[in-house]
Motif scaffolding. Structure first.
Motif, PDB file in Angstrom:
ATOM      1  N   UNK A 118       0.815  -1.227   0.000  1.00  0.00           N
ATOM      2  CA  UNK A 118       0.000   0.000   0.000  1.00  0.00           C
ATOM      3  C   UNK A 118       0.845   1.273   0.000  1.00  0.00           C
ATOM      4  N   UNK A 119       2.087   1.171  -0.440  1.00  0.00           N
ATOM      5  CA  UNK A 119       2.940   2.364  -0.551  1.00  0.00           C
ATOM      6  C   UNK A 119       3.194   2.660  -2.027  1.00  0.00           C
ATOM      7  N   UNK A 121       2.686   4.470  -5.538  1.00  0.00           N
ATOM      8  CA  UNK A 121       1.432   4.947  -6.127  1.00  0.00           C
ATOM      9  C   UNK A 121       1.115   4.194  -7.410  1.00  0.00           C
ATOM     10  N   UNK A 122      -0.169   3.908  -7.575  1.00  0.00           N
ATOM     11  CA  UNK A 122      -0.644   3.230  -8.784  1.00  0.00           C
ATOM     12  C   UNK A 122      -1.719   4.100  -9.431  1.00  0.00           C
ATOM     13  N   UNK A 144      -7.299  -1.335  -0.619  1.00  0.00           N
ATOM     14  CA  UNK A 144      -6.208  -0.752  -1.417  1.00  0.00           C
ATOM     15  C   UNK A 144      -6.184   0.764  -1.195  1.00  0.00           C
ATOM     16  N   UNK A 145      -5.027   1.275  -0.776  1.00  0.00           N
ATOM     17  CA  UNK A 145      -4.934   2.687  -0.400  1.00  0.00           C
ATOM     18  C   UNK A 145      -3.953   3.488  -1.251  1.00  0.00           C
ATOM     19  N   UNK A 146      -3.225   2.817  -2.122  1.00  0.00           N
ATOM     20  CA  UNK A 146      -2.189   3.536  -2.885  1.00  0.00           C
ATOM     21  C   UNK A 146      -2.563   3.678  -4.351  1.00  0.00           C
ATOM     22  N   UNK A 147      -3.875   3.681  -4.629  1.00  0.00           N
ATOM     23  CA  UNK A 147      -4.322   3.677  -6.022  1.00  0.00           C
ATOM     24  C   UNK A 147      -5.259   4.836  -6.333  1.00  0.00           C
TER      25      UNK A 147
ATOM     26  N   UNK B  35      -6.681   7.310   1.667  1.00  0.00           N
ATOM     27  CA  UNK B  35      -5.583   6.768   0.866  1.00  0.00           C
ATOM     28  C   UNK B  35      -4.256   6.937   1.603  1.00  0.00           C
ATOM     29  N   UNK B  36      -3.241   6.274   1.060  1.00  0.00           N
ATOM     30  CA  UNK B  36      -1.892   6.383   1.626  1.00  0.00           C
ATOM     31  C   UNK B  36      -1.271   7.720   1.234  1.00  0.00           C
ATOM     32  N   UNK B  38       1.625   8.324   0.352  1.00  0.00           N
ATOM     33  CA  UNK B  38       2.510   8.193  -0.820  1.00  0.00           C
ATOM     34  C   UNK B  38       1.769   8.407  -2.138  1.00  0.00           C
ATOM     35  N   UNK B  39       0.460   8.237  -2.118  1.00  0.00           N
ATOM     36  CA  UNK B  39      -0.328   8.407  -3.356  1.00  0.00           C
ATOM     37  C   UNK B  39      -0.327   9.865  -3.818  1.00  0.00           C
ATOM     38  N   UNK B  41       2.042  11.703  -4.405  1.00  0.00           N
ATOM     39  CA  UNK B  41       3.091  12.026  -5.378  1.00  0.00           C
ATOM     40  C   UNK B  41       2.627  11.796  -6.818  1.00  0.00           C
ATOM     41  N   UNK B  42       1.476  11.146  -6.985  1.00  0.00           N
ATOM     42  CA  UNK B  42       0.968  10.860  -8.327  1.00  0.00           C
ATOM     43  C   UNK B  42       0.185  12.065  -8.836  1.00  0.00           C
ATOM     44  N   UNK B  49      -7.722   6.528  -3.663  1.00  0.00           N
ATOM     45  CA  UNK B  49      -8.063   5.463  -2.718  1.00  0.00           C
ATOM     46  C   UNK B  49      -9.500   5.010  -2.851  1.00  0.00           C
TER      47      UNK B  49
END
Lengths: 285, 148
Positions: A118-119, A121-122, A144-147, B35-36, B38-39, B41-42, B49
């Motif tokens: 979950x780190x 980014x997607x 899912x948290x990194x999407x 969401x995380x 780190x997201x 940065x996108x 999320x």
């Protein structure tokens, strides 16, 4: 294509009898974003059997796998073993920026997220809002948290030199699916390949220098597999095929496309009782 | 006060849930998404999320999937259900609860966080109804763990 024509078609590149008689078994992927493998083994009554992938397991259950507590709670996802491979081959790191250009229903997206803990980014893209609803639903269920989800035409993404990794699980003629051969024609393969080529170029161009992508389909048609990748290698001379980097039973891609296609993988049901797949890993520059 | 702040305070006040530092809540198109960090940065715009809940005219609502993920941090307003109640919570509109309490409750079955429901007049109304009927056809917890 009728049954005999399909048999003859398959015989041109594999042992059709062996392939068509192989069983396709149900598999699940334990979702470690929500539960550890050890804890899952403690709480589940689904009968499980190991495979070559530690979190992908053959599963047998009296209840439908999609109507179990394990599924409802997001502890597992029903996913074919073959379709776990593209994410494993892409091998994303926790710092990666990943593009999943045709993401619905989210099986591979959520697997990528799991591999990334979950780190990172997607960007999970889907062209179709209706199919997108399955993607949203699986993202939520599986934690899912990194999407980030976008609904755009993947063939014209228009993002250049940005992602570190990309997955192109392209829409295809699905020839590995039961009875799909009945609808299969060379015209269909040709039409699909036009979209696949655009999508592959779109994803490739979105990669940073040194970035990697995995191209996959669930069809056997070379027009949708090796031929699509071959065009990319011709038009983008800096692109190279690279080894999948993990061990799993498979046949190499068709040799008529050149020696480098030994690095691509064709999976048939007799390899490990899962659906057919094609996979190629490409590096940019 | 922003809806995100209101939502955070609600989680803490009602359930004692303090989200981990690496988790971000953000309002997007009238819902609060989780969401995380780190997201962030996108760069391309999109849906971050998944939906954690919303703050609207009907009050504050947390979504079941959000609670499934973060409900383990809850310290209060937790309702332990037995297997029959748990199945009913997932599959039906409400489950009968022998309680005179009211308000939002986190529903648990053994160690598993099922989601969130509103307790009123001895009935716990599930958040999952309305998003399509769910089904559970099996049971959990074998007498012995499998070797996998």
């Amino acid at each position: 294509m009728d049954e005999k024509q399909f048999h003859d078609y398959l015989s041109s590149f594999t042992d059709a009898d062996k392939m068509l008689s192989a069983p396709v078994r149900d598999t699940i992927r334990i979702n470690t974003l929500k539960i550890s493998k050890a804890r899952f083994a403690e709480i589940t009554k689904i009968s499980l059997e190991p495979t070559f992938y530690e979190y992908g397991l053959y599963a047998e259950s009296e209840a439908r796998l999609g109507a179990t507590w394990e599924y409802f709670l997001g502890y597992m996802h029903t996913q074919s073993l073959s379709s776990m491979l593209p994410s494993l081959i892409l091998n994303p790191a926790q710092s990666d920026l990943v593009l999943d250009i045709a993401a619905s229903p989210g099986s591979k997206t959520s697997h990528l997220a799991m591999l990334m803990h979950n780190r990172g980014a997607i960007l999970a893209n889907e062209v179709n809002w209706e199919r997108g609803s399955a993607l949203f639903s699986n993202i939520a269920r599986l934690g899912v948290l990194n999407t980030k989800v976008t609904v755009r035409d993947g063939t014209r993404l228009g993002i250049n030199t940005y992602f570190t990794k990309a997955l192109v699980d392209a829409p295809c003629s699905s020839l590995s699916q039961p009875y799909a051969y009945k609808k299969f024609t060379s015209d269909l393969a040709y039409e699909m390949s036009k979209t696949q080529k655009k999508m592959l170029f779109s994803a490739y161009d979105s990669l940073q220098e040194g970035g990697e992508l995995v191209y996959s389909t669930c069809t056997y048609a070379k027009e949708e597999n090796e031929e699509v990748v071959k065009l990319l290698l011709e038009k983008r001379p800096e692109a190279t095929l690279i080894d999948p980097g993990i061990e799993f039973p498979h046949d190499s891609g068709l040799s008529e496309f050149g020696k480098e296609f030994r690095k691509t993988a064709r999976i048939y049901p007799h390899h490990f009782s899962s659906e057919g797949f094609f996979m190629a890993k490409v590096k940019k520059g | 006060m922003s809806h995100v702040t209101t939502f955070r305070e609600y989680l803490l006040r009602e359930f004692g849930i303090a989200l981990p530092r690496e988790i971000v809540l953000q309002e997007q198109e009238n819902v609060i998404r989780v969401f995380s960090k780190t997201l962030m940065m996108l760069k391309p715009a999109g849906y971050m999320g998944f939906v954690a809940g919303k703050v609207g005219t009907n009050g504050i609502e947390a979504k079941g999937e959000f609670i499934q993920l973060f409900g383990k941090h809850a310290t209060k307003n937790i309702l332990e259900l037995d297997e029959i109640q748990a199945k009913s919570f997932v599959e039906n509109e409400f489950v009968e609860i022998n309680s005179s309490e009211s308000g939002w409750k986190i529903a648990k079955f053994q160690a598993h966080v099922l989601g969130i429901g509103r307790l009123k007049d001895g009935k716990l109304y599930s958040d999952f109804i309305g998003k399509g009927r769910k089904r559970v056809e099996n049971s959990l917890n074998p007498s012995k763990a499998q070797s996998i």
